[in-house]
Design an enzyme around this catalytic site. Structure first.
Site, mmCIF file in Angstrom:
data_model
loop_
_atom_site.group_PDB
_atom_site.id
_atom_site.type_symbol
_atom_site.label_atom_id
_atom_site.label_comp_id
_atom_site.label_asym_id
_atom_site.label_seq_id
_atom_site.Cartn_x
_atom_site.Cartn_y
_atom_site.Cartn_z
ATOM 1 N N PHE A 159 -14.615 9.672 -26.982
ATOM 2 C CA PHE A 159 -13.231 9.353 -27.324
ATOM 3 C C PHE A 159 -12.273 10.022 -26.356
ATOM 4 O O PHE A 159 -12.420 11.205 -26.052
ATOM 5 C CB PHE A 159 -12.930 9.823 -28.755
ATOM 6 C CG PHE A 159 -13.706 9.077 -29.795
ATOM 7 C CD1 PHE A 159 -13.147 8.013 -30.472
ATOM 8 C CD2 PHE A 159 -15.024 9.422 -30.079
ATOM 9 C CE1 PHE A 159 -13.878 7.310 -31.420
ATOM 10 C CE2 PHE A 159 -15.766 8.732 -31.027
ATOM 11 C CZ PHE A 159 -15.186 7.676 -31.700
ATOM 12 N N CYS A 160 -11.302 9.237 -25.882
ATOM 13 C CA CYS A 160 -10.267 9.795 -25.009
ATOM 14 C C CYS A 160 -8.936 9.146 -25.387
ATOM 15 O O CYS A 160 -8.839 8.486 -26.415
ATOM 16 C CB CYS A 160 -10.613 9.597 -23.541
ATOM 17 S SG CYS A 160 -10.544 7.894 -22.970
ATOM 18 N N ALA A 161 -7.946 9.329 -24.558
ATOM 19 C CA ALA A 161 -6.607 8.833 -24.882
ATOM 20 C C ALA A 161 -6.602 7.318 -25.106
ATOM 21 O O ALA A 161 -6.019 6.838 -26.070
ATOM 22 C CB ALA A 161 -5.619 9.223 -23.800
ATOM 23 N N GLU A 210 -9.105 7.663 -28.959
ATOM 24 C CA GLU A 210 -9.226 8.641 -30.056
ATOM 25 C C GLU A 210 -8.551 8.160 -31.327
ATOM 26 O O GLU A 210 -8.933 8.544 -32.420
ATOM 27 C CB GLU A 210 -8.715 10.024 -29.631
ATOM 28 C CG GLU A 210 -7.287 10.101 -29.134
ATOM 29 C CD GLU A 210 -6.240 10.141 -30.216
ATOM 30 O OE1 GLU A 210 -6.546 10.492 -31.374
ATOM 31 O OE2 GLU A 210 -5.093 9.806 -29.908
#
Length: 104
Positions: free
Chosen positions: A7-9, A39
């Site tokens: 998960f990232c931006a 995320e």
């Protein structure tokens, strides 16, 4: 089959890491499913079933709130090592995910 979520931006920067991790898993002949997500979709992905959550270093500031979502469901979560992420070391990140799951 182990389900790993990165998960990232926006889910974009981790997609390269996912490819590296999949190659590492294939070399090891491991049965894994690895996907990248923004995320903001963590709660939905948790409801769909996932075994391990890894956060991109750029969203590590959200770790406490995201951990609060994961803990009740018994899903381990951690932040990807910045050096391994920067070097796109899929093998090390895969090993970290597996170790996280085994030690939950």
């Amino acid at each position: 089959m182990i389900k790993i979520g990165l998960f990232c931006a926006s889910g974009m920067s981790t997609s390269m890491m996912v490819k590296k991790m999949i190659k590492a898993a294939e070399k090891r002949e491991l049965g894994v499913e690895i996907n990248a997500y923004p995320e903001s979709s963590l709660a939905k992905v948790l409801d769909e079933g996932i075994d391990v959550v890894l956060l991109g270093p750029q969203v590590k500031f959200k770790f406490p709130s995201l951990k609060a979502l994961c803990e009740p469901k018994g899903v381990p979560i951690d932040v990807i090592n910045s050096l391994d992420y920067g070097m796109m070391n899929g093998d090390k990140v895969l090993s970290a995910a597996i170790e996280l799951m085994e030690n939950k």
